[in-house]
Write an enzyme that holds these catalytic residues in place. Sequence first.
Site, short mmCIF file in Angstrom:
data_model
loop_
_atom_site.label_atom_id
_atom_site.label_comp_id
_atom_site.label_asym_id
_atom_site.label_seq_id
_atom_site.Cartn_x
_atom_site.Cartn_y
_atom_site.Cartn_z
CG ASP A 124 -54.35 109.00 -1.24
OD1 ASP A 124 -54.97 108.62 -2.25
OD2 ASP A 124 -54.91 109.38 -0.20
CB SER A 178 -51.37 114.74 -7.38
OG SER A 178 -50.76 115.73 -6.58
CG ASN A 219 -56.86 108.29 -7.01
OD1 ASN A 219 -58.07 108.45 -7.21
ND2 ASN A 219 -56.28 108.62 -5.87
CG MET A 230 -64.74 109.11 -2.00
SD MET A 230 -63.16 109.93 -2.31
CE MET A 230 -62.96 110.77 -0.77
CG HIS A 287 -55.04 112.76 -3.26
ND1 HIS A 287 -55.90 112.05 -2.45
CD2 HIS A 287 -54.37 113.60 -2.45
CE1 HIS A 287 -55.74 112.45 -1.20
NE2 HIS A 287 -54.83 113.40 -1.18
NE ARG A 303 -60.86 98.12 3.68
CZ ARG A 303 -61.52 99.26 3.44
NH1 ARG A 303 -61.94 99.55 2.25
NH2 ARG A 303 -61.72 100.12 4.41
C1 GAR Z 1 -62.33 115.26 -6.26
O1 GAR Z 1 -61.94 116.45 -5.65
C2 GAR Z 1 -61.23 114.22 -6.17
O2 GAR Z 1 -59.95 114.78 -6.29
C3 GAR Z 1 -61.45 113.66 -4.80
O3 GAR Z 1 -62.85 113.56 -4.68
C4 GAR Z 1 -63.46 114.59 -5.46
C5 GAR Z 1 -64.49 113.96 -6.35
O4 GAR Z 1 -65.22 114.94 -7.02
N1 GAR Z 1 -60.81 112.39 -4.63
C6 GAR Z 1 -60.32 111.96 -3.47
O5 GAR Z 1 -60.39 112.61 -2.45
C7 GAR Z 1 -59.64 110.61 -3.53
N2 GAR Z 1 -58.98 110.31 -2.29
P1 GAR Z 1 -66.09 114.56 -8.30
O6 GAR Z 1 -66.98 113.39 -7.88
O7 GAR Z 1 -66.89 115.80 -8.54
O8 GAR Z 1 -65.17 114.21 -9.42
#
Ligand code: GAR
Length: 218
Positions: free
Chosen positions: A146, A137, A108, A91, A110, A66
Amino acid sequence: MPRLPVVVLISGGGTNLQAIIDAAQKDLPVEIKAVISNKPGAYGLERARKADIAVATLDHRQFPDRESFDQALAELIDSYQPRLVLLAGFMRILTPGFVRRYHGRMLNIHPSLLPDFQGLHTHQRALEAEVEEHGASIHFVTEELDGGPVILQARVPVLSGDDAQTLAARVLEKEHIIYPLAVRWFAQGRLSLNDRDQVVLDGKIRSTPVQLEQVAID
Ligand code: GAR
């Protein structure tokens, strides 16, 4: 108003990225300097290319750990000199050093009403918990996964007959409203994080997140 330089990090489809691109093509005062994905072939990269935005892929699988990935990512981000970094469906868990480097200038999104349902599979978990309301959020990113101070939330009802897909779609619609809105506040200099990690909006410390329903959107 001068446009705020931003870099957007993605891992997937990029519909939140698209919402920010669309807003920037109207009146959101940001310039997206680059879109960076840790996943080769993420569809969000295509969205960026279509909007003539620079793209880069940094495949985390090419790095031994990482720390080395985050170091390379930070160097790549900094080469675009952004004032704000946006995680939009990115992610990856970030190392403390990386998070500290962008303290107060990394947001971010979430897909839950934080602090509820941190982590993955938020829609399925909300259904299993039989909550009546779910949502999304926007928060400043701090070292707690988060767990950073929440700026803005949007709520949706959980309807009988919902499955994770229908619920996710209802939440995603709201995500596309709240992310550009929080970015607008930041770009306008109305939003910041103080040295006690509290959200400051229009000069006032927010002890609770702003709710979308409280905001007049012109
Ligand atoms: C979204 O729903 C976002 O809130 C979530 O991933 C999706 C991405 O969609 N994020 C997480 O879960 C972060 N932990 P997108 O690529 O269509 O914007």
